[in-house]
Design a protein around this motif. Structure first.
Motif, PDB file in Angstrom:
ATOM      1  N   ASP A  77       0.846  -1.199   0.000  1.00  0.00           N
ATOM      2  CA  ASP A  77       0.000   0.000   0.000  1.00  0.00           C
ATOM      3  C   ASP A  77       0.882   1.249   0.000  1.00  0.00           C
ATOM      4  O   ASP A  77       0.681   2.171  -0.795  1.00  0.00           O
ATOM      5  N   ALA A  78       1.882   1.274   0.910  1.00  0.00           N
ATOM      6  CA  ALA A  78       2.798   2.412   0.957  1.00  0.00           C
ATOM      7  C   ALA A  78       3.646   2.480  -0.301  1.00  0.00           C
ATOM      8  O   ALA A  78       3.928   3.570  -0.819  1.00  0.00           O
ATOM      9  N   LYS A  84      -4.643   3.363  -4.783  1.00  0.00           N
ATOM     10  CA  LYS A  84      -5.258   2.193  -4.162  1.00  0.00           C
ATOM     11  C   LYS A  84      -4.560   0.936  -4.671  1.00  0.00           C
ATOM     12  O   LYS A  84      -4.562   0.660  -5.872  1.00  0.00           O
ATOM     13  N   TYR A  85      -3.954   0.193  -3.745  1.00  0.00           N
ATOM     14  CA  TYR A  85      -3.306  -1.062  -4.140  1.00  0.00           C
ATOM     15  C   TYR A  85      -4.350  -2.176  -4.110  1.00  0.00           C
ATOM     16  O   TYR A  85      -4.424  -2.982  -3.189  1.00  0.00           O
ATOM     17  N   LYS A  86      -5.187  -2.169  -5.140  1.00  0.00           N
ATOM     18  CA  LYS A  86      -6.254  -3.154  -5.257  1.00  0.00           C
ATOM     19  C   LYS A  86      -6.329  -3.634  -6.702  1.00  0.00           C
ATOM     20  O   LYS A  86      -5.782  -2.997  -7.606  1.00  0.00           O
ATOM     21  N   LEU A 122      -8.604   8.394  -8.954  1.00  0.00           N
ATOM     22  CA  LEU A 122      -8.218   7.141  -8.307  1.00  0.00           C
ATOM     23  C   LEU A 122      -7.234   6.411  -9.216  1.00  0.00           C
ATOM     24  O   LEU A 122      -7.533   6.170 -10.390  1.00  0.00           O
ATOM     25  N   LEU A 123      -6.073   6.067  -8.673  1.00  0.00           N
ATOM     26  CA  LEU A 123      -5.066   5.342  -9.431  1.00  0.00           C
ATOM     27  C   LEU A 123      -4.947   3.923  -8.893  1.00  0.00           C
ATOM     28  O   LEU A 123      -4.696   3.724  -7.700  1.00  0.00           O
ATOM     29  N   TYR A 124      -5.150   2.960  -9.773  1.00  0.00           N
ATOM     30  CA  TYR A 124      -5.039   1.550  -9.421  1.00  0.00           C
ATOM     31  C   TYR A 124      -3.863   0.919 -10.165  1.00  0.00           C
ATOM     32  O   TYR A 124      -3.570   1.308 -11.298  1.00  0.00           O
ATOM     33  N   ALA A 173      -7.935   5.606 -13.280  1.00  0.00           N
ATOM     34  CA  ALA A 173      -6.820   5.345 -14.194  1.00  0.00           C
ATOM     35  C   ALA A 173      -5.947   4.228 -13.633  1.00  0.00           C
ATOM     36  O   ALA A 173      -5.982   3.925 -12.433  1.00  0.00           O
ATOM     37  N   ALA A 174      -5.167   3.630 -14.529  1.00  0.00           N
ATOM     38  CA  ALA A 174      -4.279   2.530 -14.165  1.00  0.00           C
ATOM     39  C   ALA A 174      -2.833   2.982 -14.248  1.00  0.00           C
ATOM     40  O   ALA A 174      -2.457   3.742 -15.129  1.00  0.00           O
ATOM     41  N   VAL A 175      -2.017   2.511 -13.311  1.00  0.00           N
ATOM     42  CA  VAL A 175      -0.584   2.824 -13.291  1.00  0.00           C
ATOM     43  C   VAL A 175       0.185   1.528 -13.105  1.00  0.00           C
ATOM     44  O   VAL A 175       0.223   0.982 -12.000  1.00  0.00           O
ATOM     45  N   PRO A 176       0.780   0.989 -14.164  1.00  0.00           N
ATOM     46  CA  PRO A 176       1.570  -0.242 -14.019  1.00  0.00           C
ATOM     47  C   PRO A 176       2.915   0.043 -13.370  1.00  0.00           C
ATOM     48  O   PRO A 176       3.454   1.148 -13.480  1.00  0.00           O
ATOM     49  N   PHE A 177       3.460  -0.951 -12.679  1.00  0.00           N
ATOM     50  CA  PHE A 177       4.793  -0.818 -12.115  1.00  0.00           C
ATOM     51  C   PHE A 177       5.878  -1.075 -13.166  1.00  0.00           C
ATOM     52  O   PHE A 177       6.940  -0.479 -13.124  1.00  0.00           O
ATOM     53  N   ASP A 178       5.585  -1.974 -14.088  1.00  0.00           N
ATOM     54  CA  ASP A 178       6.586  -2.397 -15.069  1.00  0.00           C
ATOM     55  C   ASP A 178       6.278  -1.773 -16.418  1.00  0.00           C
ATOM     56  O   ASP A 178       5.829  -2.433 -17.354  1.00  0.00           O
ATOM     57  N   ALA A 179       6.504  -0.463 -16.535  1.00  0.00           N
ATOM     58  CA  ALA A 179       6.251   0.247 -17.790  1.00  0.00           C
ATOM     59  C   ALA A 179       7.115   1.494 -17.827  1.00  0.00           C
ATOM     60  O   ALA A 179       7.606   1.960 -16.794  1.00  0.00           O
TER      61      ALA A 179
END
Length: 485
Positions: free
Chosen positions: A315-316, A380-382, A427-429, A463-469
């Motif tokens: 989450d953090a 939001k880490y969901k 909201l960013l997921y 909106a979506a935010v990928p970690f690997d991009a």
């Protein structure tokens, strides 16, 4: 959200090595079923299931506290063929030791990994500028250390702890001796009369006095630790520019202790420092960081050597990653970013009378201010974005729909604290790279709605935010959606 593994209907908790000491890897926020026969030692009985069931219950009982602190619940089940351990992981990642019910020792380890793709903890922390770092745990060493965690990640934790320790280092009184121009403390009048007065050096008064100074032995140990860290970081220059800021930080800390010769602390020194009265958590954390360096330990994971147990809240981490993305957004498009992580977005709630009420303040994760526009971002880490991209709203589980509604109501509540003409609630997921690429091709990366609150215009974005991009690609897509008028 469950994921299928090699065995049908079961989440993949992957054993790395068969034998007495085993580490398992599993995704966070997932349901896991693990055959419990790994608890049997050599020479299993002819009917192993009763013994396995007893060992499984003992395993859950003796590890219940460790698992609960890691956000994991455990239970024992039986599917008619074999005894299983049922694990439900939370949103924390890291590595923890697990005690064996037969030996009572940490013969097993559990490594929890992010369920969303990422290039690794090292590159992610470096790219974000160490807004968050893993937290080592005060637990026994794990059977393995992580080959996927570069050594400089542990150096980051060590240097940050030593810096905090130096900033709050407690000084103590020591007895000093010096020749002063004025008497101080106890004066050696006999020596003064014999050696100073006859030669006319009347302003050289030999004194012995208490003086408040830093602990020279401790500073010498820190000097020794920092020299080791600097040597380790210098050997990792080939890793890339990520190591250079850490080298600069280490050299800056060395400048603060160079006046004391480096000295390797003895076991007795460490014990005395730990037992000293009135020590703070910062001081104890610094001592442990010193021990990790001297004992040459690494973070635990799936490689061949023992390692430190550690934990990090996803989450953090997700909030810190979104903060980095929004900071890049402000750098490209302009604006000022305030972060909830630094408590820069707090809006107090004033209750009457003051002792009533529950929630004391509103604190969105991020606020981007631009001219007459305020953009409020909550990370939001969901898995909601994955769920919404794959299924229609009415096909989602009731629990998922309810949680998503709560997210919407929360971020809309934040908009009441800002009086600019235009307010955007976003909201960013997180999502997987494959999902990001697919939605990008179809032009569905951002969902938006609008409403009017008096003279104000309020927009709501998902909106979506990928970690690997690539960060520039993410910033460009979100910027076009968030900052359009």
């Amino acid at each position: 959200m469950s994921r299928t593994g090699a065995r049908a209907g079961k989440s993949p908790l992957r054993p790395v090595e068969a034998g007495d000491k085993v580490c398992f890897a599993v995704d966070d926020s997932s349901s896991v079923r693990l055959p419990a026969d790994f608890l049997l030692r050599r020479g299993a009985p002819r009917d192993p299931q009763p013994v396995t069931a007893r060992l499984a219950h003992q395993f859950v009982r003796i590890n219940e506290g460790l698992l609960r602190n890691f956000g994991i619940t455990a239970d024992v089940g039986y599917d008619g063929r074999e005894v299983e351990l049922h694990l439900q992981t939370g949103s924390r990642v890291g590595a923890i030791p697990l005690l064996s019910p037969t030996s009572g020792k940490p013969d097993y380890g559990l490594v929890v990994q992010p369920r969303f793709d990422w290039p690794g903890i090292g590159p992610m922390l470096a790219r974000m500028g160490w807004r968050v770092i893993p937290e080592p745990l005060r637990l026994p060493m794990l059977p393995r250390s992580d080959r996927k965690v570069p050594p400089w990640v542990l150096s980051t934790m060590v240097l940050f702890r030593i810096r905090a320790m130096l900033e709050r280092l407690q000084r103590r009184f020591t007895i000093g001796e010096a020749e002063l121009t004025a008497p101080r403390g106890t004066v050696d009048w006999g020596r003064y009369a014999r050696t100073k007065v006859p030669t006319g050096r009347l302003l050289e008064v030999p004194c012995r006095f208490p003086d408040l100074r830093d602990d020279a032995a401790l500073l010498g140990a820190l000097h020794f630790t920092l020299r080791r860290q600097l040597a380790s970081l210098e050997s990792q220059r080939a890793t890339g520019t990520v190591v250079l800021p850490l080298i600069a930080l280490c050299q800056g800390l060395l400048d603060r202790v160079r006046h004391v010769p480096p000295r390797r602390p003895t076991d007795r020194d460490r014990l005395l420092w730990l037992r000293a009265p009135l020590q703070t958590d910062v001081f104890r954390d610094g001592l442990r960081a010193m021990e990790w360096t001297i004992d040459e330990r690494g973070l635990a994971g799936l490689a061949e050597h023992t390692g430190l147990p550690w934990v990090m809240s996803m989450d953090a981490f997700s909030e810190a990653w979104c903060e980095y993305v929004v900071t890049e957004l402000a750098r490209h498009y302009g604006g000022h970013v305030r972060a909830g992580r630094l408590r820069e977005t707090v809006t107090p709630l004033l209750w009457e009378p003051p002792f009533t009420g529950s929630q004391r303040f509103l604190m969105p994760d991020l606020v981007l201010e631009r001219d007459d526009e305020t953009i409020i971002i909550d990370a939001k880490y969901k898995s909601h974005w994955e769920d919404l991209s794959l299924e229609r709203w009415f096909d989602l589980e009731t629990t998922v729909r309810e949680r998503h509604r709560n997210d919407l109501l929360q971020v809309l509540a934040y908009t009441t604290s800002y009086a600019t003409k235009r307010v955007t609630a976003c909201l960013l997921y997180p999502c997987r790279k494959a999902t990001w690429d697919s939605l990008r091709q179809r032009g569905r990366l951002v969902h938006q709605a609008g409403l009017h609150a008096g003279v104000r215009e309020v927009r709501l974005l998902l909106a979506a935010v990928p970690f690997d991009a690539e960060v520039d690609g993410v910033v460009g897509e979100i910027g076009r959606a968030v900052l359009q008028h």
